[in-house]
Design a protein around this motif. Sequence first.
Motif, PDB file in Angstrom:
ATOM      1  N   ALA A 162     -11.367  -3.523  -2.607  1.00  0.00           N
ATOM      2  CA  ALA A 162     -10.642  -2.496  -3.086  1.00  0.00           C
ATOM      3  C   ALA A 162     -11.285  -1.129  -3.156  1.00  0.00           C
ATOM      4  N   GLY A 201     -12.247  -0.329  -0.291  1.00  0.00           N
ATOM      5  CA  GLY A 201     -11.194   0.158   1.206  1.00  0.00           C
ATOM      6  C   GLY A 201      -9.874  -0.258   0.900  1.00  0.00           C
ATOM      7  N   SER A 202      -9.662  -1.504   0.255  1.00  0.00           N
ATOM      8  CA  SER A 202      -7.541  -1.492   0.606  1.00  0.00           C
ATOM      9  C   SER A 202      -6.765   0.081   0.194  1.00  0.00           C
ATOM     10  N   TYR A 203      -7.958   0.435  -1.173  1.00  0.00           N
ATOM     11  CA  TYR A 203      -7.241   1.764  -2.222  1.00  0.00           C
ATOM     12  C   TYR A 203      -7.571   2.795  -0.948  1.00  0.00           C
ATOM     13  N   LEU A 255      -7.511   2.395   2.148  1.00  0.00           N
ATOM     14  CA  LEU A 255      -6.644   1.984   3.498  1.00  0.00           C
ATOM     15  C   LEU A 255      -4.307   2.674   2.855  1.00  0.00           C
ATOM     16  N   ARG A 256      -4.367   2.478   0.873  1.00  0.00           N
ATOM     17  CA  ARG A 256      -3.352   2.947   0.670  1.00  0.00           C
ATOM     18  C   ARG A 256      -3.044   4.439   0.413  1.00  0.00           C
ATOM     19  N   LEU A 257      -4.066   5.069   0.189  1.00  0.00           N
ATOM     20  CA  LEU A 257      -4.336   6.413   0.534  1.00  0.00           C
ATOM     21  C   LEU A 257      -4.005   7.639   0.981  1.00  0.00           C
ATOM     22  N   SER A 258      -4.482   6.815   2.582  1.00  0.00           N
ATOM     23  CA  SER A 258      -4.618   7.419   3.899  1.00  0.00           C
ATOM     24  C   SER A 258      -3.985   8.372   4.015  1.00  0.00           C
ATOM     25  N   MET A 259      -2.575   7.449   4.119  1.00  0.00           N
ATOM     26  CA  MET A 259      -2.008   8.636   5.508  1.00  0.00           C
ATOM     27  C   MET A 259      -1.018   9.493   3.979  1.00  0.00           C
ATOM     28  N   LEU A 260      -0.729   8.850   3.085  1.00  0.00           N
ATOM     29  CA  LEU A 260      -0.513   9.820   1.737  1.00  0.00           C
ATOM     30  C   LEU A 260      -1.318  11.344   1.741  1.00  0.00           C
ATOM     31  N   LEU A 295      -1.054  13.214   4.791  1.00  0.00           N
ATOM     32  CA  LEU A 295       0.329  14.006   5.617  1.00  0.00           C
ATOM     33  C   LEU A 295       0.928  14.504   4.505  1.00  0.00           C
ATOM     34  N   GLY A 296       1.181  13.805   3.066  1.00  0.00           N
ATOM     35  CA  GLY A 296       1.771  14.660   2.298  1.00  0.00           C
ATOM     36  C   GLY A 296       1.712  15.852   2.317  1.00  0.00           C
ATOM     37  N   GLY A 297       2.273  16.146   0.881  1.00  0.00           N
ATOM     38  CA  GLY A 297       2.180  17.438  -0.005  1.00  0.00           C
ATOM     39  C   GLY A 297       2.842  18.833   0.774  1.00  0.00           C
ATOM     40  N   ARG A 298       3.280  18.559   2.739  1.00  0.00           N
ATOM     41  CA  ARG A 298       3.683  19.709   2.956  1.00  0.00           C
ATOM     42  C   ARG A 298       4.978  18.954   4.002  1.00  0.00           C
ATOM     43  N   ARG A 340       5.772  18.403   7.577  1.00  0.00           N
ATOM     44  CA  ARG A 340       5.418  16.980   8.189  1.00  0.00           C
ATOM     45  C   ARG A 340       5.330  17.786   9.431  1.00  0.00           C
ATOM     46  N   LEU A 356      -8.188  -4.713  -8.494  1.00  0.00           N
ATOM     47  CA  LEU A 356      -8.308  -3.751  -7.717  1.00  0.00           C
ATOM     48  C   LEU A 356      -8.066  -3.854  -6.190  1.00  0.00           C
ATOM     49  N   ILE A 357      -7.691  -5.620  -6.201  1.00  0.00           N
ATOM     50  CA  ILE A 357      -7.865  -5.353  -4.635  1.00  0.00           C
ATOM     51  C   ILE A 357      -5.630  -5.284  -4.456  1.00  0.00           C
ATOM     52  N   ILE A 374     -10.132  -5.947   4.075  1.00  0.00           N
ATOM     53  CA  ILE A 374      -9.826  -4.183   5.211  1.00  0.00           C
ATOM     54  C   ILE A 374      -9.620  -4.238   6.500  1.00  0.00           C
ATOM     55  N   SER A 413       1.551   3.264   4.402  1.00  0.00           N
ATOM     56  CA  SER A 413       0.628   4.570   3.663  1.00  0.00           C
ATOM     57  C   SER A 413       1.679   6.173   4.694  1.00  0.00           C
ATOM     58  N   ALA A 452       6.180  13.728   0.067  1.00  0.00           N
ATOM     59  CA  ALA A 452       5.866  14.516   0.624  1.00  0.00           C
ATOM     60  C   ALA A 452       5.532  15.388  -0.058  1.00  0.00           C
ATOM     61  N   ARG A 498       0.929  11.636  -6.067  1.00  0.00           N
ATOM     62  CA  ARG A 498       0.112  10.618  -4.411  1.00  0.00           C
ATOM     63  C   ARG A 498      -1.067   9.508  -4.938  1.00  0.00           C
ATOM     64  N   ALA A 537       0.007   5.524  -4.314  1.00  0.00           N
ATOM     65  CA  ALA A 537      -0.579   4.910  -3.144  1.00  0.00           C
ATOM     66  C   ALA A 537      -1.445   3.905  -4.281  1.00  0.00           C
TER      67      ALA A 537
END
Lengths: 105, 238
Positions: A11, A13-15, A17-22, A25-28, A30, B58-59, B86, B96, B104, B111, B115
């Motif tokens: 869980a 690890g998956s989260y 990955l989901r959040l990584s690029m958001l 990169l986000g908020g400004r 790009r 959770l996953i 993973i 993502s 953005a 975010r 996510a």
Amino acid sequence: VTSWIVILGAAGGSYALRLSMLALLGGRERQLPTWVDRCLTVVGPAATGAILGGMLLVDHGQASLTVHPQLIAAAVAFAAVRRSGRTSDALLVGFPVLWMTTALF
Amino acid sequence: MHSTASVATRQARSALFREGVRDMAPLAVGYVPFAFVIGAAVSETAINDVAGWAGSFLIAAGAAHLAVVEMVDNGAAPLAIIATAIMINARLAVYSAGMATWFAHESAGRRRLLAYFLIDPTYLLSTNRFKTDDPGPACRRWYYLGAASVLFAMWVSAQTVAVLVGNRIPDDIQLEAAAPLILAGLLAVSIKSREALTAAGVAGLVAVTLAGFPFSTATLMAIVIGSATGARPRRKDS
């Protein structure tokens, strides 16, 4: 205990990955290389194609290039939506085709 | 008291939320059989029932979740199980990056919330909607959240039922076909250029060709190779 460790590990690890690029990169505005931007515009169709290929032409982890009712129904659904432009036609046309071909097979 | 402008905004947002719910509902129903397979596997195999069930939210990703359940049953090492999950979910990092464009303007906190709901159906449906008829930076999340809410509610409740009573869906109505049918329809409207057609075709081909690859990495590699091929610069561009 092992059950919880692996569920929580997967869980987390998956989260991440989901959040990584958001998060990165986000908020400004790009500043991505052009080629990355170009790739991102076609990620949707690529992902859809990949998932469909896996659903329709892979069986138990093996490529399985056989004609079967779901494949026919999906092809007809694709053509129907392509013609009408209405995504709802995928089910309205696809399911009757699926049931008919299943009865014939 | 609200000004008329903010009332109008709120109405537009709730209309977008409901539209997301409506668009996702049939796709969510199509995922019910998959949720039942996982729920039944949780109740019938070695994994702790509550932990296995909690994986639904959770996953919140079917293929990785099922791999975890099966690997626990086979007695695999915890690190290998987590690493496999993973790998299977590595495509979420690609989604993502794709979503970062559309969200953005959202705050960091929002975010983090958005996510959590990122998964194939929410990504594909939302980006398709934003590309065809963009509701604008301030409102996009409402469509996405509407779509996510019905998908997650359906997913978790179907798994809950399956853990409790086992897989009771009759085979002959072929409910599971709803997912490929809707994806075929989504593909039909999302192919608007030669680049998109190439990306989808190559990705499908790679996914099938590499089907037996370890850790279910075929989907990820198919998405990466497909979009890179579709987006490659062509001679006439230069």
